[in-house]
Scaffold this active site. Structure first.
Site, PDB file in Angstrom:
ATOM      1  N   HIS A 141      35.393  21.068   2.917  1.00 33.67           N
ATOM      2  CA  HIS A 141      35.908  21.630   1.331  1.00 33.67           C
ATOM      3  C   HIS A 141      37.259  21.216   1.193  1.00 33.67           C
ATOM      4  O   HIS A 141      38.278  21.693   1.703  1.00 33.67           O
ATOM      5  CB  HIS A 141      35.478  23.066   1.158  1.00 33.67           C
TER       6      HIS A 141
ATOM      7  N   HIS B 190      40.743  32.153   3.047  1.00 32.57           N
ATOM      8  CA  HIS B 190      42.199  31.597   3.158  1.00 32.57           C
ATOM      9  C   HIS B 190      43.147  32.714   2.722  1.00 32.57           C
ATOM     10  O   HIS B 190      42.958  33.560   2.221  1.00 32.57           O
ATOM     11  CB  HIS B 190      41.936  30.506   2.039  1.00 32.57           C
TER      12      HIS B 190
ATOM     13  N   GLU C 216      47.111  33.363  -7.200  1.00 31.78           N
ATOM     14  CA  GLU C 216      45.935  32.815  -8.052  1.00 31.78           C
ATOM     15  C   GLU C 216      45.438  33.997  -8.966  1.00 31.78           C
ATOM     16  O   GLU C 216      44.934  35.073  -8.420  1.00 31.78           O
ATOM     17  CB  GLU C 216      44.754  32.295  -7.084  1.00 31.78           C
TER      18      GLU C 216
ATOM     19  N   HIS D 207      44.312  37.190  -6.718  1.00 33.32           N
ATOM     20  CA  HIS D 207      44.651  37.155  -5.396  1.00 33.32           C
ATOM     21  C   HIS D 207      46.208  36.863  -5.209  1.00 33.32           C
ATOM     22  O   HIS D 207      46.395  35.595  -5.447  1.00 33.32           O
ATOM     23  CB  HIS D 207      43.650  36.434  -4.737  1.00 33.32           C
TER      24      HIS D 207
ATOM     25  N   HIS E 192      41.374  36.325   1.017  1.00 32.90           N
ATOM     26  CA  HIS E 192      40.218  36.273   0.202  1.00 32.90           C
ATOM     27  C   HIS E 192      39.419  35.129   0.636  1.00 32.90           C
ATOM     28  O   HIS E 192      39.557  34.135   1.249  1.00 32.90           O
ATOM     29  CB  HIS E 192      40.618  36.157  -1.311  1.00 32.90           C
TER      30      HIS E 192
END
Length: 440
Positions: free
Chosen positions: A294, A337, A343, A367, A373
């Protein structure tokens, strides 16, 4: 409200981000050869609007010359008014909280509320007085701005609509804006907000720092991400007529108001590159992996406000639009991560592929720096055993306001009835699967 020459069902735009535009609503309103001749054409007043310091490099310099019915200086003094649910940096109402946070959509007002009335601050960082950091607001609007205008001297405003269609009537012309589109209004430009199809709700990033710009593409090359030509600037339109109007200014974190005897949207012609713009996120060219893993979300950056450190943003605007996932032997949703960047995430439409439930259009999550999270239990379980055939993620649009500093919530956001008190529970059922010596 003063009479308007703008035709609200015929919006004409000029393409390009940071371009030098020329526009006039009346032929002959632009002077030939000189920006500020001894007498401006048609009895207009010449005025320069500078969005950057005069001596900044040419590539970064932003300014627009306007030719208006009355100069901006022709107004009485401003007086303080109440801030309502609007807050500003420094965000120190509460101590920084390391917990992960999530909210349901902001409820719409029960009665009439225009854009200014409907502003609700979630949090932010930095300082309005030193032009650093950012604030995150929501707006929930049930009425158009009638004889009322807004101007933000603290920061530029990035609109992300989630519900309803707006017309942003700005000094340089109108922008029609609906869900799936975004708009940026530079600091210091006056505007009013008109509703076209009922109540409206959305997200608003107030950028105190360097103006938003397109990110460098680096190894991506000449194409991909957002293209300059897909950003649209308005064409000139002006309001003229009698009657008293109110201009509300955000200055130093507070609201101030003055009564004008004319509309501040009286620019008949203009030229320059300090302009409002709109952008349709459907034009974003998504870059992704065609092998495995990803990729980092930075490849979804639409706009960035750079800091003094190369590559470290004051604030980034990142979207997660419809796209294909084709990675082999890959956990396709975002991995678990912890980031140094903070964020704030919102959802415009559909479902976000990393959350099974609880994250609704109009909702939000925060976050903060190094908050751990990632996918919830259901998403992890599904993605860990999914058939990895090519998959189209469609019917969705999520986004992030990402900042280098902690985003400190406001007290009202922490105490809000629409905050989800049990957000941590989405990770509570993750199984312990480690089996020493089993191999994979």
């Amino acid at each position: 409200m003063p009479g308007s020459t703008a035709v609200t069902d015929d919006y004409r735009y000029q393409p390009g981000f940071g371009n030098e535009f020329v526009s006039e609503a009346v032929a002959g309103a632009l002077p030939a050869g000189h920006n500020s001749p001894q007498r401006a054409p048609l009895g207009l007043y010449a005025e320069q609007l500078s969005g950057t310091a005069f001596t900044q490099p040419r590539a970064a310099n932003r300014r627009t010359w306007v030719y208006r019915v009355m100069p901006s200086a022709a107004h009485p003094r401003f007086s303080r008014i109440g801030n309502g649910a609007l807050r500003a940096a420094p965000f120190d109402e509460i101590e920084p909280d390391p917990n992960r946070l999530r909210w349901d959509p902001l409820p719409l007002p029960d009665g009439p509320a225009d854009f200014i009335d409907g502003l609700y601050t979630m949090g932010g960082n930095g300082d309005t007085r030193t032009r650093s950091g950012m604030a995150i607001h929501l707006y929930a609007v049930t009425a158009s701005m009638a004889s009322r205008y807004f101007v933000d001297a603290d920061g530029e405003l990035l609109f992300v609509p989630q519900l309803g269609t707006l017309v942003l009537h700005t000094e340089l012309g109108p922008l029609r804006l609906g869900p799936g589109e975004i708009a940026v209004i530079p600091r210091g430009i006056r505007f009013r907000v008109e509703l076209l199809d009922g109540p409206a709700r959305g997200y608003l990033c107030e950028n105190y720092g360097a103006p938003f710009s397109l990110p460098e593409r680096g190894p991506i090359g000449a194409n991909g991400l957002a293209s300059e030509r897909d950003f649209l600037a308005p064409t000139a339109a002006f309001e003229q007529g009698g009657g008293t109007v109110q201009v509300v200014q955000k200055f130093g974190g507070n609201l101030w108001a003055a009564d004008y005897d004319h509309s501040p949207l009286d620019v008949v012609a203009w030229h320059g590159n300090y302009t409002p713009v709109k952008y349709d996120t459907a034009n974003f060219m998504v870059i992704g992996t065609v092998s495995f893993d990803h990729p980092d979300p930075s490849i979804y950056t639409v706009l960035t406000s750079p800091s003094e450190l190369p590559g470290l943003a004051n604030v980034d605007f990142v979207i997660f639009p419809p796209r294909w996932l084709v990675g082999e032997d890959t956990f396709r949703p975002p991995w678990f991560h912890r980031n140094i960047m903070s964020e704030f995430m919102g959802l415009v439409l559909g479902e976000y592929d990393a959350k099974a439930e609880g994250f609704r259009p109009g909702g939000a999550s925060l976050h903060n720096t190094f908050n751990a999270h990632g996918p919830d239990v259901d998403t992890f379980t599904r993605a860990s055993s999914a058939d990895l055939a090519p998959q189209k993620i469609s019917g969705t649009l999520a986004f992030m306001f990402e900042s280098r500093w902690m985003i400190i919530p406001t007290r009202q956001a922490m105490q809000a009835g629409h905050r989800q008190p049990d957000y941590d529970a989405v990770w509570a059922g993750l199984p312990q699967m480690f089996q020493p010596g089993s191999g994979t």
